[in-house]
Design a protein around this motif. Structure first.
Motif, PDB file in Angstrom:
ATOM      1  N   ASP A   1     -20.447  16.206  18.001  1.00  0.00           N
ATOM      2  CA  ASP A   1     -21.900  16.279  17.930  1.00  0.00           C
ATOM      3  C   ASP A   1     -22.511  16.145  19.327  1.00  0.00           C
ATOM      4  O   ASP A   1     -23.443  16.864  19.700  1.00  0.00           O
ATOM      5  CB  ASP A   1     -22.458  15.165  17.043  1.00  0.00           C
TER       6      ASP A   1
ATOM      7  N   HIS B   1     -29.063  30.101   9.258  1.00  0.00           N
ATOM      8  CA  HIS B   1     -28.136  29.048   9.669  1.00  0.00           C
ATOM      9  C   HIS B   1     -28.921  27.896  10.276  1.00  0.00           C
ATOM     10  O   HIS B   1     -29.645  28.072  11.266  1.00  0.00           O
ATOM     11  CB  HIS B   1     -27.127  29.567  10.695  1.00  0.00           C
TER      12      HIS B   1
ATOM     13  N   GLY C   1     -28.168  24.232  12.002  1.00  0.00           N
ATOM     14  CA  GLY C   1     -27.054  23.522  12.596  1.00  0.00           C
ATOM     15  C   GLY C   1     -27.190  22.017  12.461  1.00  0.00           C
ATOM     16  O   GLY C   1     -27.070  21.458  11.388  1.00  0.00           O
ATOM     17  N   GLN C   2     -27.445  21.335  13.571  1.00  0.00           N
ATOM     18  CA  GLN C   2     -27.596  19.884  13.606  1.00  0.00           C
ATOM     19  C   GLN C   2     -29.090  19.563  13.514  1.00  0.00           C
ATOM     20  O   GLN C   2     -29.827  19.713  14.494  1.00  0.00           O
ATOM     21  CB  GLN C   2     -26.988  19.314  14.884  1.00  0.00           C
TER      22      GLN C   2
ATOM     23  N   ARG D   1     -26.629  28.753   5.352  1.00  0.00           N
ATOM     24  CA  ARG D   1     -25.634  27.784   5.801  1.00  0.00           C
ATOM     25  C   ARG D   1     -26.336  26.641   6.526  1.00  0.00           C
ATOM     26  O   ARG D   1     -27.143  26.874   7.427  1.00  0.00           O
ATOM     27  CB  ARG D   1     -24.612  28.457   6.725  1.00  0.00           C
TER      28      ARG D   1
ATOM     29  N   ASP E   1     -25.300  23.020   8.403  1.00  0.00           N
ATOM     30  CA  ASP E   1     -24.168  22.225   8.881  1.00  0.00           C
ATOM     31  C   ASP E   1     -24.356  20.740   8.602  1.00  0.00           C
ATOM     32  O   ASP E   1     -23.550  20.117   7.915  1.00  0.00           O
ATOM     33  CB  ASP E   1     -23.948  22.447  10.372  1.00  0.00           C
ATOM     34  N   SER E   2     -25.409  20.141   9.155  1.00  0.00           N
ATOM     35  CA  SER E   2     -25.595  18.702   9.044  1.00  0.00           C
ATOM     36  C   SER E   2     -27.075  18.367   9.123  1.00  0.00           C
ATOM     37  O   SER E   2     -27.764  18.797  10.050  1.00  0.00           O
ATOM     38  CB  SER E   2     -24.843  17.980  10.170  1.00  0.00           C
TER      39      SER E   2
ATOM     40  N   GLY F   1     -22.721  21.342   4.870  1.00  0.00           N
ATOM     41  CA  GLY F   1     -21.692  20.414   5.326  1.00  0.00           C
ATOM     42  C   GLY F   1     -22.000  18.998   4.889  1.00  0.00           C
ATOM     43  O   GLY F   1     -21.363  18.460   3.983  1.00  0.00           O
TER      44      GLY F   1
END
Length: 387
Positions: free
Chosen positions: A51, A180, A182-183, A207, A209-210, A232
């Protein structure tokens, strides 16, 4: 006064003084000025080495950059050419996005390195755009809209985002193909963290991720009408409603949903499926401590498997499955808190094909009314009143 609508044409650098005059003429009254100091950059408390590496890379490969501060002013550049220089953070962001090639068929990236307040405004992302905030974006409130949103577009990504404030929605989406996230770090005092709209066309190939979400009185994440969702990790702390609520969503693969003090005093849950959700939903793990419910399936949702749960001391049901079908909880533990319950209301079909394997301690298990083809595999000291 801060502007209230974006200006899309590119600006050429003509000196800071001249640009300041232009911005002053374009500014609309009635919106509070930006704060005198920018909030600090935040990071997930569970950040890993990878991360940190991703965060360190924020801004790499940007086509457009927003830099500066509230005290020194903000600059937006596109491939090294200044397209805005002035006092308004939100205008610098709008101009950076507006400077991207309008005929692009693949993504160009805007990286916001500066931290400040965008006021009561919205950032709309067009197709083929990557938008990241490497500092911290603090936001105001626009009814029915997100601080950042993408509606009716494709190929959009938000690799990194740190967002604070009290918006209506932090992030808002609808009718998006190929999205998408991401973080994403949301530390909000108002609104819903991430919302996919109910009354607009659905989205596909999403999608995430986190997501770390805390403080908002609404849901951390609420989805409607997604076909093809991959998540995720969702980490929710001190959230007023659900950690992750999925509705009308099919073909979803979800890793971990982790909630503490989520939905306290409500019927919401760390993980909730509702309103004809499914089929083909797989969740690896749900962890919940305190709050309202741990897991809740309701209103004709179907076709879901949760591989493992770790639920303790919930204030409402640890698990409630109500009018659902083809639902499996394949393992895990429940310790204390509200009962594990299978229930039904008359306006929907009864539970059908429910399969539960659990260790349940220090709380009860109850099935009423009896469902169709329910199977139980229980251990632990929890009392049982099942069919």
């Amino acid at each position: 006064m801060a502007p209230t609508s974006p200006r899309r044409p590119r600006l050429l650098a003509a000196g800071a003084a001249a640009l300041s005059v232009v911005v002053s003429l374009l500014a609309a009254p009635g919106v509070a000025a930006a704060p005198t100091s920018a909030p600090p950059t935040t990071a997930s408390p569970n950040a890993t080495t990878s991360d940190v590496a991703r965060a360190a890379a924020c801004g790499d490969g940007a086509d457009a950059l927003v830099t500066g501060s509230q005290s020194s002013g903000f600059t937006a550049t596109y491939h090294g050419q200044t397209v805005y220089q002035g006092e308004y953070y939100i205008t610098a962001i709008w101009e950076a996005i507006g400077a991207l090639d309008p005929g692009r068929t693949s993504q160009e990236k805007v990286s916001v390195m500066a931290s400040a307040w965008i006021g009561n405004n919205t950032i709309d992302l067009p197709s083929h755009t990557a938008f990241e905030v490497c500092g911290t974006l603090d936001t105001g409130y626009v009814a029915g809209r997100g601080a950042i949103q993408a509606i009716g577009v494709q190929d959009v990504s938000i690799p990194t985002l740190n967002l604070t404030g009290a918006p209506y929605f932090g992030l808002r989406f609808a009718d998006v193909d190929d999205l998408h996230l991401g973080q994403i770090d949301l530390r909000m005092t108002g609104g819903i963290g991430i919302r996919f709209e109910r009354d607009l066309p659905g989205s596909s190939n999403v999608r995430i991720d986190s997501v770390y979400a805390s403080g908002m009185p609404g849901h951390a994440i609420e989805t409607w009408h997604i076909d093809g969702l991959r998540i995720g990790t969702v980490t929710a702390r001190n959230v007023g409603e659900s950690g992750l609520l999925i509705q009308g969503t099919s073909n979803a693969t979800i890793g971990t949903v982790d909630g503490e003090n989520v939905g306290t005093g409500t019927g919401y849950a760390t993980f909730r499926m509702a309103n004809d959700n499914g089929p083909n939903v797989t969740v690896d793990r749900v962890r919940s401590r305190g709050g309202g419910r741990g897991v809740f399936c309701v209103s004709n949702s179907r076709g879901a498997r949760i591989n493992s749960v770790d639920l303790a001391n919930t204030g409402n049901n640890s698990i409630l499955i109500e009018n659902c079908s083809d639902i499996t909880v394949a393992g895990g533990t429940v310790n204390g808190g509200g009962e594990v319950r299978l229930a039904a209301r008359s306006e929907f079909p009864n539970n059908r094909n429910i399969h539960i394997a659990l260790r349940v301690d220090n709380t009860s298990v109850r099935e009423s009314p009896c469902g169709e083809n329910t199977t139980w595999n229980l251990s632990g000291n929890g009392s049982r009143n099942i069919c």
